[in-house]
Design an enzyme around this catalytic site. Structure first.
Site, PDB file in Angstrom:
ATOM      1  N   CYS A  17      -5.281 -49.900  23.564  1.00 16.38           N
ATOM      2  CA  CYS A  17      -6.387 -49.426  24.404  1.00 16.38           C
ATOM      3  C   CYS A  17      -7.675 -49.208  23.623  1.00 16.38           C
ATOM      4  O   CYS A  17      -8.761 -49.292  24.182  1.00 16.38           O
ATOM      5  CB  CYS A  17      -5.976 -48.127  25.090  1.00 16.38           C
ATOM      6  SG  CYS A  17      -5.368 -46.906  23.924  1.00 16.38           S
TER       7      CYS A  17
ATOM      8  N   GLU B 106      -5.427 -41.006  30.390  1.00 15.79           N
ATOM      9  CA  GLU B 106      -5.655 -41.744  29.134  1.00 15.79           C
ATOM     10  C   GLU B 106      -5.772 -43.213  29.513  1.00 15.79           C
ATOM     11  O   GLU B 106      -4.763 -43.890  29.697  1.00 15.79           O
ATOM     12  CB  GLU B 106      -4.488 -41.512  28.164  1.00 15.79           C
ATOM     13  CG  GLU B 106      -4.318 -40.067  27.718  1.00 15.79           C
ATOM     14  CD  GLU B 106      -5.345 -39.651  26.673  1.00 15.79           C
ATOM     15  OE1 GLU B 106      -5.957 -40.531  26.043  1.00 15.79           O
ATOM     16  OE2 GLU B 106      -5.554 -38.436  26.496  1.00 15.79           O
TER      17      GLU B 106
HETATM   18  P1  NAD Z   1       1.766 -50.242  33.061  1.00 14.64           P
HETATM   19  O1  NAD Z   1       1.976 -51.480  33.877  1.00 14.64           O
HETATM   20  O2  NAD Z   1       2.796 -49.841  32.076  1.00 14.64           O
HETATM   21  O3  NAD Z   1       1.487 -49.047  34.090  1.00 14.64           O
HETATM   22  C1  NAD Z   1       1.327 -47.728  33.628  1.00 14.64           C
HETATM   23  C2  NAD Z   1       2.189 -46.785  34.442  1.00 14.64           C
HETATM   24  O4  NAD Z   1       1.702 -46.721  35.785  1.00 14.64           O
HETATM   25  C3  NAD Z   1       3.641 -47.233  34.533  1.00 14.64           C
HETATM   26  O5  NAD Z   1       4.478 -46.133  34.249  1.00 14.64           O
HETATM   27  C4  NAD Z   1       3.790 -47.717  35.946  1.00 14.64           C
HETATM   28  O6  NAD Z   1       5.079 -47.530  36.481  1.00 14.64           O
HETATM   29  C5  NAD Z   1       2.784 -46.879  36.696  1.00 14.64           C
HETATM   30  N1  NAD Z   1       2.271 -47.541  37.898  1.00 14.64           N
HETATM   31  C6  NAD Z   1       1.933 -48.834  38.024  1.00 14.64           C
HETATM   32  N2  NAD Z   1       1.490 -49.073  39.277  1.00 14.64           N
HETATM   33  C7  NAD Z   1       1.560 -47.911  39.949  1.00 14.64           C
HETATM   34  C8  NAD Z   1       1.233 -47.501  41.286  1.00 14.64           C
HETATM   35  N3  NAD Z   1       0.745 -48.348  42.176  1.00 14.64           N
HETATM   36  N4  NAD Z   1       1.424 -46.210  41.624  1.00 14.64           N
HETATM   37  C9  NAD Z   1       1.911 -45.331  40.713  1.00 14.64           C
HETATM   38  N5  NAD Z   1       2.241 -45.676  39.451  1.00 14.64           N
HETATM   39  C10 NAD Z   1       2.070 -46.929  39.062  1.00 14.64           C
HETATM   40  O7  NAD Z   1       0.453 -50.370  32.247  1.00 14.64           O
HETATM   41  P2  NAD Z   1      -1.032 -50.750  32.617  1.00 14.64           P
HETATM   42  O8  NAD Z   1      -1.563 -49.877  33.699  1.00 14.64           O
HETATM   43  O9  NAD Z   1      -1.202 -52.220  32.724  1.00 14.64           O
HETATM   44  O10 NAD Z   1      -1.644 -50.268  31.216  1.00 14.64           O
HETATM   45  C11 NAD Z   1      -2.571 -50.953  30.499  1.00 14.64           C
HETATM   46  C12 NAD Z   1      -3.814 -50.099  30.473  1.00 14.64           C
HETATM   47  O11 NAD Z   1      -3.512 -48.865  29.855  1.00 14.64           O
HETATM   48  C13 NAD Z   1      -4.930 -50.712  29.694  1.00 14.64           C
HETATM   49  O12 NAD Z   1      -6.114 -50.573  30.429  1.00 14.64           O
HETATM   50  C14 NAD Z   1      -4.983 -49.852  28.448  1.00 14.64           C
HETATM   51  O13 NAD Z   1      -6.262 -49.803  27.872  1.00 14.64           O
HETATM   52  C15 NAD Z   1      -4.543 -48.532  28.969  1.00 14.64           C
HETATM   53  N6  NAD Z   1      -3.996 -47.707  27.898  1.00 14.64           N
HETATM   54  C16 NAD Z   1      -4.613 -46.553  27.584  1.00 14.64           C
HETATM   55  C17 NAD Z   1      -4.148 -45.778  26.548  1.00 14.64           C
HETATM   56  C18 NAD Z   1      -4.810 -44.498  26.143  1.00 14.64           C
HETATM   57  O14 NAD Z   1      -4.181 -43.763  25.397  1.00 14.64           O
HETATM   58  N7  NAD Z   1      -6.006 -44.208  26.576  1.00 14.64           N
HETATM   59  C19 NAD Z   1      -3.024 -46.201  25.843  1.00 14.64           C
HETATM   60  C20 NAD Z   1      -2.423 -47.381  26.203  1.00 14.64           C
HETATM   61  C21 NAD Z   1      -2.893 -48.129  27.240  1.00 14.64           C
END
Ligand code: NAD
Length: 531
Positions: A255, A221
């Site tokens: 998102c 997602e």
């Molecule tokens: P975040 O920093 O919360 O990371 C998401 C998850 O990935 C966390 O649990 C984190 O611990 C894990 N993570 C981070 N780096 C990692 C690595 N190197 N290896 C393994 N796991 C790791 O959030 P984010 O990634 O900045 O999220 C923002 C993005 O999420 C945006 O692009 C947003 O559009 C997208 N998003 C999508 C949805 C959807 O439902 N499609 C919903 C919300 C957010």
């Protein structure tokens, strides 16, 4: 780096936790429907009991107001549980194969709904309750055991999620691991039956690569550069209010919120007036003072958004105020010159509203496709013909016509991306299905052995090919030019059991009468047809 309010789970304990979840799944404990329903109902009450704690945590992590937290976090999960537990028995029931040929009916082909197994759910920070508990509801409903990893970026919410799970759920089947990259990496070293990940595309690639090593299925997602398109026939007042809402919920950290707006230049001035009026109406005492406007999650994200804005060649028309100490960024409307501007190059995931005036709808559709490819959402505003054309000539995970991301607010509508914005979907029945394996089953009865002997060698010189083809071959209902031909009576009769039970019954009656008629008027057994 961790600002966790709950300590990170010791790395050395992770293999043991994962193995115990696999063990519990193998014991079949989570499979009975009653067990799943009980877990879901207990989860409901634990969320309900913790509404105040959820509100406090979301305020702490994201400055999210009480109404917004109820709407998008606790209230959302509560309704989802009620809907899922009400419908679960129906979804979990075996399905029989649709419209099967007569010969196969005897094998009673059906689809069982088996849980996938022990699954890993990795959450993100922007809706820290909904985006962890939402998939958890689906996994419990499907009969899986679950390891939940909330986002370390929303530590207060992560602590509440842990409190809820520990208060409500069977600890042998549902566990939490807290932490950041090292803990998630350790989790990815374990074998799961599915990984459900919400977050950014860069991490999704790490997860997909790791999952590929063990052929583990993933639901991703992700985000996207979601376009909004406003034609000259749109109601600019509604478009302004609705799109402002889409970018001020959670301070734009959504998102599915629109990343940029392509607007017919004829209606730009009217739209800007309405946008200014809507900001005043929504935040009469100023945005920063409003208890209803959130904050950027942390300093790194604040700096990222600020940099995008600093690098833009566009002109700020409304907003632009920032306060780093308060992690506040006002809703900021920027008129950009072209589609190569920094504000269109990436997902802003913040309250930035870039607007690019375009001469016509053709240009808007071309730019939306070039810039966004396969975004998570798409928002056309215009007359029916125009919005239908936009939907027809673009791709996206979902879309809302004449509004910001309303499609993502319908809890019974499957939600997910396509291409770069993700794969798989969940919400309501889709949540159950995403953690379920549709297992195809047939049961071959003993009495059918005579008919089946056609499949056993020897074949040469036995006439079995002819016999088999008479029983098996379907007649094409199309000609050599690809045109559909009228349905023949034989084919109609042989595809017994149409879509409705009534139609199927009528066909059976017609078949029985035809057989009786054939035998009566020819004096031959019907089986002579197949010899
Ligand atoms: P975040 O920093 O919360 O990371 C998401 C998850 O990935 C966390 O649990 C984190 O611990 C894990 N993570 C981070 N780096 C990692 C690595 N190197 N290896 C393994 N796991 C790791 O959030 P984010 O990634 O900045 O999220 C923002 C993005 O999420 C945006 O692009 C947003 O559009 C997208 N998003 C999508 C949805 C959807 O439902 N499609 C919903 C919300 C957010």
């Amino acid at each position: 780096m961790s600002k966790l309010e709950v300590p990170a789970t010791p790395l050395e304990s992770i293999p043991k936790i994962a193995s115990s979840l696999r063990h519990t799944f193998a014991s079949n404990k989570t499979k009975p429907l009653e067990y799943r329903l009980t877990q879901l109902r207990k989860l409901y009450w634990a969320i309900d009991d913790n509404k105040a704690a959820i509100a406090e945590a979301c305020m702490k992590d994201l400055g999210k107001g009480e109404f917004e937290t109820y709407l998008t976090e606790s209230g959302w999960c509560l309704n989802d549980i009620i809907f899922v537990q009400r419908n679960l028995a129906k979804w979990a029931k075996e399905e029989s194969a649709p419209d099967i040929p007569l010969m196969n009916k005897a094998m009673s082909p059906k689809i069982r709904k088996d849980p996938l197994g022990a699954v890993l759910i990795i959450g993100t920070y922007n809706f820290p309750i909904q985006l962890t508990i939402g998939p958890l509801i689906g996994a419990i409903a499907a009969g899986c055991t679950v390891l939940l990893k909330p986002s370390e970026a929303a530590p207060a919410a992560a602590a509440v999620v842990q409190k809820i799970v520990e208060a409500a759920l069977d600890p042998s089947a549902y566990a939490i691991v807290q932490g950041a990259v090292p803990e998630t990496t350790a989790l990815l070293d374990e074998k799961w039956d599915k990984i459900f990940y919400t977050g950014g595309a860069a991490v999704a690639k790490i997860i997909s690569k790791k999952a590929a090593e063990t052929l583990t299925p993933v639901t991703l997602e992700l985000g996207g550069k979601n376009p909004a398109i406003i034609t000259k026939n749109a109601d600019v007042r509604l478009a302004a209010r609705r799109l402002l809402w889409g970018k001020t919920v959670n301070a734009g950290q959504v998102c599915v919120s629109q990343n940029y707006i392509l607007i017919d230049k004829e209606v730009l001035p009217g739209f800007l007036d309405q946008m200014a009026a809507a900001i005043k109406e929504f935040y009469p005492n100023g945005v920063q003072k409003s208890p209803d406007y959130g904050r950027i999650i942390h300093a790194r994200q604040f700096q990222r958004i600020k940099k995008m804005l600093d690098e833009s060649a566009g002109k700020i028309l409304l907003g632009g105020e920032m306060d780093e100490a308060d992690r506040f960024i006002a809703p900021t409307v920027v008129q950009v010159e072209n589609e190569h501007d920094s504000l269109l190059a990436d997902e802003s995931f913040g309250p930035i509203i870039p607007i690019l005036p375009v001469p016509d709808l053709d240009t808007a559709i071309r730019i939306a496709n070039d810039v966004s490819g396969t975004p998570l959402g798409l928002y056309p505003f215009g007359n029916k013909k125009e919005t239908a054309r936009v939907l027809n000539e673009t791709r996206s995970g979902g879309a809302t016509v004449n509004d910001a991301f309303f499609h993502a607010s319908i809890p019974t509508l499957a939600f997910g991306g396509v291409g770069e914005s993700g794969q798989g979907a969940y919400r309501g029945q889709a949540s159950f299905e995403t953690f379920t394996h549709r297992r195809s089953i047939v049961t071959t009865p003993n009495w059918i052995e005579g008919l089946l002997s056609v499949r056993y060698p020897p074949f040469a010189g036995t006439g079995k090919m002819k016999q088999f083809r008479a029983m098996n071959d379907m007649k094409p209902d199309f000609d050599r030019n690809g045109k559909k031909t009228p349905a023949g009576i034989i084919r109609w009769v042989l595809t017994l059991g149409g879509k409705s039970a009534g139609r199927g019954l009528i066909r059976w009656v017609v078949l029985a009468l035809s057989i009786a008629g054939y035998q009566r008027y020819t004096g031959k057994e019907i089986t002579s047809l197949f010899r």
